[in-house]
Structures are given as C-alpha cells and as structure tokens.
Design a protein around this motif. Structure first.
Motif, PDB file in Angstrom:
ATOM      1  N   GLN A   1     -43.519  -7.848 -11.056  1.00 40.77           N
ATOM      2  CA  GLN A   1     -44.962  -7.680 -10.896  1.00 40.77           C
ATOM      3  C   GLN A   1     -45.412  -6.305 -11.391  1.00 40.77           C
ATOM      4  OE1 GLN A   1     -46.361  -6.864  -6.693  1.00 40.77           O
ATOM      5  NE2 GLN A   1     -44.196  -7.225  -6.244  1.00 40.77           N
TER       6      GLN A   1
ATOM      7  N   ARG B   1     -52.891 -14.466 -12.288  1.00 50.49           N
ATOM      8  CA  ARG B   1     -51.839 -15.342 -11.757  1.00 50.49           C
ATOM      9  C   ARG B   1     -51.379 -16.330 -12.833  1.00 50.49           C
ATOM     10  NH1 ARG B   1     -52.638 -20.052  -9.406  1.00 50.49           N
ATOM     11  NH2 ARG B   1     -54.829 -19.575  -9.029  1.00 50.49           N
TER      12      ARG B   1
ATOM     13  N   SER C   1     -49.462 -14.462 -15.485  1.00 50.53           N
ATOM     14  CA  SER C   1     -48.137 -14.097 -14.982  1.00 50.53           C
ATOM     15  C   SER C   1     -47.178 -15.284 -15.043  1.00 50.53           C
ATOM     16  CB  SER C   1     -48.249 -13.586 -13.548  1.00 50.53           C
ATOM     17  OG  SER C   1     -46.975 -13.290 -13.011  1.00 50.53           O
TER      18      SER C   1
END
Length: 298
Positions: free
Chosen positions: A115, A189, A192
């Motif tokens: 992350q 999101r 990712s």
C-alpha cells in the motif's frame, strides 16, 4: 536471469542461520552497511530476493531497479521488495550506512506493505536525503540495533514500528499526491486491484511462464467490472490509460529479459503473450525505438 536469492542464502554467506527464519511470525534483522561496501566488497548480482530490504546509503552510488538506473549523489534511503530485481554498482564510493531485512510474514498480520508507494511498481524506491533527514534515519537504525540486542519480550513489535517509521520518513520526503480526496477512495481501490493483478504476472522467471492478462478487457473481466469503469478509475488515479500501464509493464519486463537472460527473442515474445515475434518486434520498436536484438547489444 539469476535465480531468486532466498534469505537463507543471504545468511549462508555469513555462516549463520537464525532459528526464527521461517516461522509464522516472520524474520527481521538489522546490520551496519560498512562490511558490505568499500573497495574490497564483493559485487552484488542483478537478481530478485525473496525478502524486503530498507537501506540507508551514506555516500554516492548507483542502483539498478528493474529496467532503471538511479544515481545516488550523496545520501539515500532505498527500498527493495521481492517483486523487483536490483543490484548496487560503484559500491566503493559508498562510505557506510545501515540496512534491515525482513520476510513478508513479518508484516503479514499488520497490513500490506504494497500500500506504500516506496514498495509499489512505478513508485520511487530511492529517496535522496538531506543531512538533517540522514541524521533522523541514522537515529532510527541505531534504535533498531539497540532493540534487537535487548531482552525485551515485545522487541519485534518495536522493530516493526521502527521499520514503518522509515517508510513514513521516506513518504514525507516525497512530493504530496495531488488526487482529489472526494473521488480517490473507490478509484484508488480499483486501481490498486488492477495493479496487483498486473504485477502478479511478473517477474517472468522461466520460458514456460506466459502473461495471460494483456488488455483492459482482460483485467476488467477478472475484476468483474465494466471495462469503461476500470479505464475511468485508472485514468483518474494515475493520469495514464489502462493500456499504457499494461504496455509499460510488459516493456519493462522485456528490457529485463533481454539484458539479463540468454533467452531468444522468440522465447521472450511468447512469455510476454505475443503470438508472433513480429508483433513483439513492432511493439518494442514503437516504444524504445530499437529492435530487441539491437537493444540487447547496446
């Protein structure tokens, strides 16, 4: 390409194998850099490792990350992870520093390190430091050395926090992200997840591997979303199209394989999902622009 260096092989060179190397809580250790650099230090081959590493380099040097070369002019904090091959050059110019190594399991129950931008594909793994920042980082490593030699029951919790402190010091030293906080959550999101799927296909370690996801539609199908939704989210977060990012990652892997393996161009083309060598040659020349063979021989 050289095979992946395991953490056991790292310790084998030191004639020591820690007892907790592969247990469920993971492994962590910290070292001073001086014994590993200087005029008499052995060269470090270009290869992937199966562990994470955070290094403070005091002095100038040169680090090869994937298909990029980063010149360190003074002092730097460098981050490496199991996904990206790397090597250090000009190590005789490095005056000293520190490094810590840890297995993925060391952070497994405490969040995903991917992350953080310093560990992400396309992120900035080498951060140049000012004298003031260098002193702060040296202080963190000295605390690590003190803690790891202590008898404190929860010392590995402290060490985990100190490693994260290095990550956050590096992130603060980089320019702030310029995304709109109102819209980034959902788009970030999706982006990712897309990036994770893309990176999961790499690195290519043998000629029997083959990239399966090659188009935006392929990734949208895996994520169970409409391709237009995927494209909007990726563009919003990265300012690049999905196709651009896929092409950039395939090109990066192509450069690595051409420079660091003896595979034929046909074998590389097949591994990267091209049905014809001519398609690979045209793709490569469009982006470089050199033919794959000319690039290999440069």
């Amino acid at each position: 390409m050289n095979k992946v260096e395991t953490i056991e092989e790292f310790y084998k060179a030191k004639n020591w194998l820690p007892e907790n190397l592969r247990n469920e809580i993971g492994h962590f250790n910290v070292f001073r850099l001086e014994p590993f650099v200087g005029a008499n230090a052995r060269s470090v081959p270009y290869r992937r490792r199966d562990y994470f590493k955070i290094t403070l380099v005091i002095g100038s040097g040169q680090v090869h990350y994937a298909d990029k070369v980063v010149e360190v002019q003074k002092h730097a904090l460098a981050f490496s992870n199991p996904q990206i091959p790397y090597s250090w050059e000009k190590r005789d110019q490095i005056q000293g520093g520190y490094f810590c190594i840890f297995t993925p399991a060391f952070f497994h129950q405490y969040g995903d390190l991917n992350q953080y931008a310093v560990f992400q594909p396309g992120g900035t793994p080498v951060i140049e430091l000012t004298e003031e920042q260098t002193e702060k980082v040296k202080g963190v490593y000295e605390r690590m050395l003190e803690e790891i030699n202590s008898d404190y029951t929860h010392k590995y919790d402290v060490l985990r926090n100190l490693a994260l402190e290095l990550v956050h010091l590096a992130l603060k030293a980089q320019p702030a992200a310029k995304y709109d906080k109102q819209t980034i959550n959902a788009s970030q999101r999706i982006t990712s997840l897309f990036t994770e799927l893309l990176e999961r296909q790499f690195p290519i370690d043998n000629t029997h591997q083959k990239v399966q996801l090659r188009t935006a539609a392929d990734f949208a199908g895996q994520l169970n979303i409409h391709v237009n939704h995927l494209n909007r989210a990726v563009k919003e977060v990265t300012e690049k199209t999905t196709s651009q990012l896929i092409a950039e990652r395939i090109l990066q892997e192509a450069k690595i394989l051409l420079k660091h393996t003896a595979w034929t161009v046909s074998e590389i083309a097949y591994a990267l999902g091209f049905t014809e060598v001519t398609h690979f040659n045209n793709f490569f020349k469009k982006h470089v622009p050199l033919s794959p063979l000319k690039f290999r021989n440069v």
